[in-house]
Design an enzyme around this catalytic site. Structure first.
Site: not given
Ligand code: GLC
Length: 753
Positions: A317, A522
């Protein structure tokens, strides 16, 4: 990557590759008629270490732009930054994370941007390796202005409709691919156990069954039968695993999950999606039981590869390798963090901003022997396999005109139908459906707000940017105005004082109060109270006090706590985050064009202090939420008839069950049939109150009876054996179980294995 077959051993040896056999290798990996595994081996043999490490690196497109907010925000592509990322660092993957739009956010501009970046990459790749581009299209192609956005997952879970989720997956994949993007970081497969969590709306609610079944339906639909098709993208099983259960309810805070619960609740959706062919997975940013998941070879290799048999690409991530050093402080340097994560099983790092630093450090780690070359080849082999399967070596470019046509031409009816199916009627004293000639007050912060209606991951990461262009769609106010016989009957007060609201309500036949949450994503969405702002609660109370029947509509990504909401309202409708056409779908329900059928995919607590409170928990003191999992009313009534189930079901089989359902009312309607196991053999471990083991949606005309066939997946009953540490194997305890569907029950026996 499978074992080396006999034919692959005929490849020119590494010793020979330095000479004219470079051409021999190239002839193989460029030949689309060759088996993919052979193409991969040939290309791996031709690549340098630097080229391989570049393939393991994913960089945000915003780091290639020159924008006021660099490295965030949008701006023109910057030639120097392109040279650094795609030239010096040989990066093989880019992403638009939560935004990352071209300066002009149109489908055409997206396609032109990805075409440009592909050309820039190919020009700088000695072996002509194309980019793979990723995006979070979690409810439609949601970064693109002009795209129709669909309901977020938590509402789709209420629909219980696998076919609908598949329709949305196919529509999303076609739109994403049309813009030259090949990889969708979706669906979330985390089981939403805690509504305080800012990502609860991205989940399919608290049940394993809805998460596993609907999440897998999305994966299969997005990927289709042929990943190289112009309508297919690689899906992502995310976030592996145990991300949705932070102990405090706050995003990325430590999760403490007993092995039994991890195996019985958090893993099954990933197991089902991997079994259905998910091509990629994304690691959980959080930590589980004291170990940051990005550093866990037990989870990322032992469980994901060994137990679940996943063979696709595992991406980190956002910035999660660096976080091992900077946040978790389990690695003294960034190099140590990279070694930890890559050796644990991360194939590609969503770095996402520092291409040269990452590739330099990883190259050095290999040269120092701290990351084995075999690990590099395994990771790059998976990445190249994905690129070959996507057809990117044959043609990575798209047609901007086609992108515009496909996205601008997306059918709004699909968005409206999807939103309608999510609508969950919480209470109704008969006030609904409304008469079209009623005089209606419409008020509340989400009555005419596309921004609130769409929620997070919409144009921008944290939702539609304030002051920015609003995406097309239908708000509740617009839907209501279109539904009444005379729009003059509609009074709209966007932000009245309580007194103004009360006066306006008194003058109307009915008051529709649309409350809800501002968009968030988030950690910004974490909530310690589940409550809506006091001003919203005051507005509702004032309208309720007017004496005019009050219809409460909630647009929220979670069960919000609104004291007196149900008791003081004539009716209440949960609209979740219903997408572009959600306002129209709300009006369809309010005025009876559609009979609501949604069932809550989560428990609605009376107050936050009741948490954790899930439908499948063992609770000796009784499960007494404000509204239970599975609650949902209709405008018609249904009766359940004969429930047939096999006498005996073997532990790991599925069982065919059928039940008659009759629409006993005079209005057409759909029933989402939920099948629960409600009684268990008296055996260890503790049994849940009930477990959802099957669901189907059925549309019925007034008086119509249908036999609904359900497939019971008995694996939903498997529990991890052993004592307090959950050290045993997963098994379905032999004995007699009771199945409950509607008001019908049947028993079945699971024999000793
Ligand atoms: C974010 C998320 C993830 C996402 C990634 C790219 O922090 O946790 O779900 O796919 O970054 O945007």
């Amino acid at each position: 990557m499978g074992a080396v077959s006999a034919e692959e051993d005929t490849l020119p040896s590494a010793r020979e590759q330095a000479g004219q056999d470079q051409a021999g290798l190239e002839a193989i990996f460029r030949d689309a008629g060759q088996p993919t595994s052979r193409r991969v081996r040939a290309l791996l043999r031709a690549m340098t270490l630097e080229e391989k490490v570049g393939q393991m690196t994913q960089i945000s497109v915003q780091a290639l732009m020159s924008s006021p907010g660099y490295p965030y925000g949008s701006g023109p592509l910057d030639p120097a930054r392109i040279e650094t990322v795609l030239g010096d660092a040989q990066v093989g993957s880019l992403l638009s994370g939560g935004g990352g739009a071209p300066e002009e956010n149109t489908p055409r501009a997206w396609a032109e941007m990805t075409n440009t970046l592909q050309a820039e990459a190919l020009e700088r790749s000695r072996l002509g390796i194309p980019l793979i581009y990723g995006v979070d299209a979690v409810h439609g192609h949601n970064n693109v202005l002009g795209a129709r956005l669909y309901p977020h997952n938590v509402g789709l879970a209420a629909s219980g409709d696998r076919a609908l989720v598949a329709d949305l997956g196919r529509a999303t994949a076609a739109q994403v691919r049309a813009t030259g993007i090949h990889w969708n970081f979706a669906p979330v497969l985390d089981v939403g156990r805690d509504p305080r969590w800012g990502r609860f709306y991205e989940t399919w609610g608290e049940s394993v069954a809805l998460t596993a079944e609907l999440g897998t339906a999305s994966v299969v639909a997005q990927q289709g039968e042929d990943l190289s098709a112009e309508t297919a993208v690689a899906a992502t099983a995310k976030h592996f695993a145990g991300y949705a259960a932070p102990a405090t309810g706050d995003d990325r805070e430590p999760a403490l999950i007993p092995r039994r619960q991890f195996a019985d609740v958090h893993l099954p959706p990933f197991e089902q999606a991997v079994g259905a062919g998910a091509r990629t997975a994304m690691a959980n940013s959080g930590s589980v039981n004291g170990i940051p998941v990005h550093a866990s070879s037990e989870l990322l290799t032992g469980v994901l590869r060994g137990d679940l048999g996943f063979e696709g690409v595992l991406v980190s991530d956002w910035e999660d390798l660096r976080r091992l050093q900077t946040v978790y402080q389990v690695a003294p340097t960034y190099a140590d963090a990279i070694a930890l994560a890559v050796n644990a099983g991360i194939d590609m790092a969503m770095e996402p901003l520092n291409a040269v630093e990452y590739t330099t450090l990883l190259t050095e780690l290999v040269e120092e022997g701290r990351v084995p070359m075999a690990r590099i080849d395994e990771a790059v082999g998976r990445i190249l396999t994905l690129k070959f399967e996507l057809g990117l070596f044959e043609d990575p470019f798209v047609d901007p005109d086609e992108a515009e046509r496909i996205i601008a031409g997306a059918d709004p009816e699909l968005a409206r139908r999807a939103a309608r199916e999510t609508m969950t009627l919480l209470s109704n004293d008969g006030t609904l459906p409304l008469a079209p000639d009623a005089s209606v007050l419409v008020t509340g912060p989400s009555a005419d707000s596309m921004r609130n209606q769409l929620g997070g991951w919409s144009i921008g990461w944290q939702g539609v940017p304030e002051g920015g262009p609003e995406p097309e769609g239908t708000t509740v106010l617009e839907g209501v105005a279109a539904a009444v016989t005379d729009p003059a009957q509609v009074t709209h007060l966007p932000a009245p004082t309580p007194d103004e609201a009360a006066a306006a309500a008194a003058a109307a036949d009915v008051a529709v109060v649309v409350l809800g949450e501002e968009p968030y994503a988030e950690g910004f969405g974490d909530s310690d109270t589940l409550e809506l702002p006091a001003a919203q609660q005051e507005l509702l109370a004032a309208v309720q006090a007017s004496g005019t029947p009050t219809v409460l509509v909630l647009m929220a990504g979670r069960p919000v706590v609104v004291p007196g909401a149900l008791e003081g309202s004539a009716a209440a409708l949960m609209a979740y985050l219903p997408g572009s056409e959600g306002g129209g779908a709300v009006a369809d329900v309010l005025f009876g064009a559609h009979s609501p059928s949604g069932r809550l995919p989560f428990t609605w607590p009376r107050e936050v202090g009741q948490l954790p409170l899930t439908y499948d928990a063992y609770v000796s003191t009784g499960y007494e939420p404000a509204l239970p999992f599975g609650h949902g009313l209709s405008y018609t009534t249904f009766a359940y008839g004969a429930l047939t189930a096999p006498q005996q079901v073997r532990p790991w089989e599925t069982a065919a069950v059928s039940v008659e359902v009759t629409n006993t009312g005079d209005t057409p309607g759909a029933e989402v049939v939920h099948a629960y196991v409600t009684d268990w053999p008296a055996a260890l471990p503790l049994a849940p109150l009930r477990e959802l083991v099957g669901f189907e949606r059925v549309d019925l005309a007034p008086g119509e009876t249908r036999t609904v066939d359900l497939t019971l997946d008995l694996s939903r009953l498997a529990r991890t054996g052993g004592d307090v540490w959950g050290e045993g194997e997963r098994e379905v305890v032999p004995g007699t179980y009771t199945l409950t569907v509607g008001d019908q029950t049947a028993t079945f026996t699971v024999p000793d294995a």
